[in-house]
Motif scaffolding. Structure first.
Motif, mmCIF file in Angstrom:
data_model
loop_
_atom_site.group_PDB
_atom_site.id
_atom_site.type_symbol
_atom_site.label_atom_id
_atom_site.label_comp_id
_atom_site.label_asym_id
_atom_site.label_seq_id
_atom_site.Cartn_x
_atom_site.Cartn_y
_atom_site.Cartn_z
ATOM 1 N N ARG A 90 -41.241 -25.384 -35.039
ATOM 2 C CA ARG A 90 -41.020 -26.225 -33.855
ATOM 3 C C ARG A 90 -41.066 -25.461 -32.533
ATOM 4 N NH1 ARG A 90 -42.838 -30.719 -35.516
ATOM 5 N NH2 ARG A 90 -41.706 -31.631 -37.225
ATOM 6 N N ILE A 91 -41.799 -24.351 -32.498
ATOM 7 C CA ILE A 91 -42.094 -23.665 -31.247
ATOM 8 C C ILE A 91 -43.312 -24.374 -30.657
ATOM 9 C CG2 ILE A 91 -42.795 -21.487 -30.180
ATOM 10 C CD1 ILE A 91 -39.951 -21.440 -31.275
ATOM 11 N N LYS A 92 -43.244 -24.695 -29.386
ATOM 12 C CA LYS A 92 -44.304 -25.468 -28.751
ATOM 13 C C LYS A 92 -45.170 -24.551 -27.881
ATOM 14 C CE LYS A 92 -40.790 -28.938 -28.633
ATOM 15 N NZ LYS A 92 -39.712 -28.066 -29.072
ATOM 16 N N LEU A 93 -46.472 -24.707 -28.018
ATOM 17 C CA LEU A 93 -47.426 -23.962 -27.213
ATOM 18 C C LEU A 93 -48.162 -24.967 -26.332
ATOM 19 C CD1 LEU A 93 -48.928 -21.715 -30.029
ATOM 20 C CD2 LEU A 93 -47.009 -21.209 -28.550
ATOM 21 N N VAL A 94 -48.216 -24.680 -25.042
ATOM 22 C CA VAL A 94 -48.852 -25.578 -24.081
ATOM 23 C C VAL A 94 -49.944 -24.803 -23.357
ATOM 24 C CG1 VAL A 94 -48.482 -26.985 -22.018
ATOM 25 C CG2 VAL A 94 -46.717 -26.898 -23.786
ATOM 26 N N LEU A 95 -51.119 -25.408 -23.262
ATOM 27 C CA LEU A 95 -52.246 -24.815 -22.559
ATOM 28 C C LEU A 95 -52.666 -25.772 -21.448
ATOM 29 C CD1 LEU A 95 -54.515 -22.558 -22.576
ATOM 30 C CD2 LEU A 95 -55.848 -24.202 -23.862
ATOM 31 N N VAL A 96 -52.697 -25.264 -20.234
ATOM 32 C CA VAL A 96 -53.087 -26.059 -19.068
ATOM 33 C C VAL A 96 -54.437 -25.544 -18.586
ATOM 34 C CG1 VAL A 96 -52.458 -26.766 -16.741
ATOM 35 C CG2 VAL A 96 -50.664 -26.345 -18.427
ATOM 36 N N THR A 97 -55.415 -26.444 -18.479
ATOM 37 C CA THR A 97 -56.732 -26.079 -17.992
ATOM 38 C C THR A 97 -57.009 -26.797 -16.678
ATOM 39 O OG1 THR A 97 -57.846 -27.842 -19.194
ATOM 40 C CG2 THR A 97 -57.642 -25.719 -20.313
ATOM 41 N N SER A 98 -57.896 -26.236 -15.901
ATOM 42 C CA SER A 98 -58.284 -26.840 -14.637
ATOM 43 C C SER A 98 -59.436 -27.800 -14.890
ATOM 44 C CB SER A 98 -58.707 -25.757 -13.650
ATOM 45 O OG SER A 98 -59.228 -26.344 -12.487
ATOM 46 N N SER A 99 -59.288 -29.027 -14.424
ATOM 47 C CA SER A 99 -60.378 -29.990 -14.593
ATOM 48 C C SER A 99 -61.218 -30.104 -13.331
ATOM 49 C CB SER A 99 -59.826 -31.355 -14.992
ATOM 50 O OG SER A 99 -58.924 -31.823 -14.031
ATOM 51 N N THR A 100 -60.885 -29.324 -12.299
ATOM 52 C CA THR A 100 -61.661 -29.380 -11.058
ATOM 53 C C THR A 100 -62.800 -28.365 -11.042
ATOM 54 O OG1 THR A 100 -60.109 -27.873 -9.989
ATOM 55 C CG2 THR A 100 -59.747 -30.238 -9.683
ATOM 56 N N SER A 101 -62.673 -27.301 -11.823
ATOM 57 C CA SER A 101 -63.748 -26.312 -11.861
ATOM 58 C C SER A 101 -64.900 -26.850 -12.712
ATOM 59 C CB SER A 101 -63.243 -24.983 -12.430
ATOM 60 O OG SER A 101 -62.930 -25.127 -13.783
ATOM 61 N N PRO A 102 -66.128 -26.401 -12.457
ATOM 62 C CA PRO A 102 -67.269 -26.889 -13.246
ATOM 63 C C PRO A 102 -67.124 -26.596 -14.732
ATOM 64 C CG PRO A 102 -68.028 -25.667 -11.321
ATOM 65 C CD PRO A 102 -66.539 -25.512 -11.381
ATOM 66 N N SER A 103 -66.582 -25.424 -15.081
ATOM 67 C CA SER A 103 -66.412 -25.094 -16.499
ATOM 68 C C SER A 103 -65.221 -25.821 -17.108
ATOM 69 C CB SER A 103 -66.248 -23.585 -16.676
ATOM 70 O OG SER A 103 -65.067 -23.157 -16.027
ATOM 71 N N GLY A 104 -64.257 -26.229 -16.291
ATOM 72 C CA GLY A 104 -63.064 -26.894 -16.805
ATOM 73 C C GLY A 104 -63.307 -28.292 -17.298
ATOM 74 N N SER A 105 -64.298 -28.975 -16.739
ATOM 75 C CA SER A 105 -64.570 -30.345 -17.165
ATOM 76 C C SER A 105 -65.389 -30.400 -18.445
ATOM 77 C CB SER A 105 -65.280 -31.102 -16.045
ATOM 78 O OG SER A 105 -66.485 -30.442 -15.715
ATOM 79 N N ASN A 106 -65.950 -29.272 -18.871
ATOM 80 C CA ASN A 106 -66.794 -29.233 -20.067
ATOM 81 C C ASN A 106 -66.117 -28.572 -21.255
ATOM 82 O OD1 ASN A 106 -68.790 -30.391 -18.513
ATOM 83 N ND2 ASN A 106 -69.713 -28.419 -17.981
ATOM 84 N N ILE A 107 -64.817 -28.459 -21.243
ATOM 85 C CA ILE A 107 -64.107 -27.789 -22.332
ATOM 86 C C ILE A 107 -64.135 -28.673 -23.573
ATOM 87 C CG2 ILE A 107 -61.869 -26.951 -23.111
ATOM 88 C CD1 ILE A 107 -61.299 -26.170 -20.256
ATOM 89 N N ARG A 108 -64.513 -28.079 -24.684
ATOM 90 C CA ARG A 108 -64.548 -28.807 -25.950
ATOM 91 C C ARG A 108 -63.218 -28.649 -26.668
ATOM 92 N NH1 ARG A 108 -70.315 -26.493 -27.486
ATOM 93 N NH2 ARG A 108 -69.161 -24.677 -26.842
ATOM 94 N N ASP A 109 -62.914 -29.640 -27.471
ATOM 95 C CA ASP A 109 -61.664 -29.654 -28.211
ATOM 96 C C ASP A 109 -61.574 -28.465 -29.173
ATOM 97 O OD1 ASP A 109 -59.281 -31.164 -28.283
ATOM 98 O OD2 ASP A 109 -59.830 -31.950 -30.263
ATOM 99 N N ALA A 110 -62.686 -28.093 -29.756
ATOM 100 C CA ALA A 110 -62.699 -26.968 -30.698
ATOM 101 C C ALA A 110 -62.340 -25.652 -30.004
ATOM 102 C CB ALA A 110 -64.061 -26.860 -31.359
#
Length: 155
Positions: A90-110
């Protein structure tokens, strides 16, 4: 591009919050903490709904759900996408990505899933240190460097 990574304990206390970039101002740190803590609400809701679904389901589907620790996209804002992962302890890991950068909007789930699995492995290595007390914040410079490497290279 990943902006922030957080490791949150069982009792929702932050064990590690790290980000990349040259801006280490107080406002930036507070915004990172705010994003992580708001993600905890969504994470807790997702965990509660998973537990409710598993109680009424047969044993095969509950085993499948428990094996998949990746919770996926918790929520998104105009500027960020927040992903979650929960370990067996039950340790939680959170990842925050930027959706404003060109590479940030193309992040794949994998890619996010792989980054969070690698972060889980790094966390396991960090707490296996015999001098680390369980529940204490992670202050290892090596852990911090490896997490930033994941943030820059993977996501």
């Amino acid at each position: 591009m990943a902006v922030c990574v957080a490791v949150i304990g069982k009792d929702n206390s932050p064990l590690y919050i790290g980000g990349i970039g040259n801006d280490t101002s107080t406002d930036n740190e507070l915004s990172r903490q705010w994003l992580v803590h708001t993600a905890l609400d969504a994470l807790e809701e997702r965990l509660a709904s998973t537990n409710t679904n598993n109680s009424g389901a047969n044993s095969n589907t509950s085993r499948t759900d428990l094996r998949d620790l990746y919770l996926g996209l918790l929520y998104s804002t105009d500027t960020h996408k927040i992903y979650g992962y929960v370990t067996n302890t039950r340790i939680k890991l959170v990842l925050v990505t930027s959706s404003t950068s060109p590479s940030g909007s193309n992040i794949r789930d994998a890619e996010v899933r792989t980054a969070l699995r690698r972060l889980h492995a790094l966390y396991a290595d960090a707490i296996c240190n015999p001098f680390h007390l369980p529940g204490d914040q992670i202050t290892s410079a090596k852990f911090d460097k490896q997490v930033k490497n994941i943030m820059v290279n993977n996501v």
